[in-house]
Design an enzyme around this catalytic site. Structure first.
Site, mmCIF file in Angstrom:
data_model
loop_
_atom_site.group_PDB
_atom_site.id
_atom_site.type_symbol
_atom_site.label_atom_id
_atom_site.label_comp_id
_atom_site.label_asym_id
_atom_site.label_seq_id
_atom_site.Cartn_x
_atom_site.Cartn_y
_atom_site.Cartn_z
ATOM 1 N N PRO A 62 0.764 -1.256 0.000
ATOM 2 C CA PRO A 62 0.000 0.000 0.000
ATOM 3 C C PRO A 62 0.793 1.304 0.000
ATOM 4 O O PRO A 62 0.698 2.118 0.926
ATOM 5 C CB PRO A 62 -0.847 -0.130 1.253
ATOM 6 C CG PRO A 62 -0.013 -0.954 2.178
ATOM 7 C CD PRO A 62 0.692 -1.939 1.287
ATOM 8 N N CYS A 63 1.519 1.556 -1.076
ATOM 9 C CA CYS A 63 2.247 2.814 -1.180
ATOM 10 C C CYS A 63 1.292 4.005 -1.319
ATOM 11 O O CYS A 63 1.685 5.144 -1.038
ATOM 12 C CB CYS A 63 3.238 2.776 -2.334
ATOM 13 S SG CYS A 63 2.527 2.350 -3.925
ATOM 14 N N HIS A 64 0.043 3.745 -1.699
ATOM 15 C CA HIS A 64 -0.936 4.823 -1.807
ATOM 16 C C HIS A 64 -1.271 5.441 -0.449
ATOM 17 O O HIS A 64 -1.808 6.531 -0.380
ATOM 18 C CB HIS A 64 -2.219 4.329 -2.494
ATOM 19 C CG HIS A 64 -2.887 3.198 -1.793
ATOM 20 N ND1 HIS A 64 -2.508 1.884 -1.994
ATOM 21 C CD2 HIS A 64 -3.898 3.165 -0.881
ATOM 22 C CE1 HIS A 64 -3.258 1.099 -1.251
ATOM 23 N NE2 HIS A 64 -4.111 1.854 -0.563
#
Length: 170
Positions: free
Chosen positions: A135-137
């Protein structure tokens, strides 16, 4: 053997790339998940085998995530080719809980990097080959703005909205 499939999603057509694995649920370890127009995203290569059935388990989890029914993926990843620094950053991404955000500076602190390493943190996050599932978002700027995302800020906002974590964009 490298396998691939595509999946329609609320973000556009996803490209799933994986490797056969005797230990992965469904028999495929995910090597890459790319979005259309993604900076540095994977593209289909000669010698890859199109095999949607190999991704059944991964696709089920992605559907459940997009339907708001899954908050944590249990997908085996193929060995990734990141540097030691990138690997540390990517592990920190895995620890960000669903529905929350953190900052580039907080990631730097979490991995023991200097505060001035924020730009390097951003570069490592931008090299993440597993968008959505790693989850880099969930990483935003210290001022609350969405800042960068390899697949574009509108997709970052959409993912954060799905998780109920859209910050006020500056």
């Amino acid at each position: 053997m490298t396998l691939y499939a595509t999946l329609d999603s609320p973000l556009g057509e996803l490209l799933l790339v994986g490797e056969e694995s005797a230990t992965a649920p469904g028999g495929t370890a995910l090597a890459s998940l790319s979005l259309p127009g993604q900076k540095g995203g994977a593209t289909v290569q000669d010698g890859w085998t199109y095999d949607p059935a190999a991704f059944t388990e991964i696709v089920q989890q992605l559907h459940a995530y997009f339907d708001g029914k899954l908050t944590r993926f249990s997908i085996e990843y193929a060995s990734t080719r990141g540097t030691d620094f990138q690997q540390r950053v990517w592990q920190a991404l895995e620890a960000i809980p669903y529905g929350t955000t953190t900052t580039y500076g907080r990631i730097a602190a979490d991995i023991g990097a200097a505060r001035g390493a924020v730009r390097a943190i951003g570069t490592a996050i931008g090299a993440n080959p597993l968008l959505v599932v790693r989850p880099c978002h969930r990483v935003i700027a210290a001022d609350g703005s969405l800042s960068g995302y390899a697949a574009g800020p509108e997709r970052k906002r959409k993912l954060l909205g799905l998780e109920g974590a859209v910050p006020d964009a500056a």
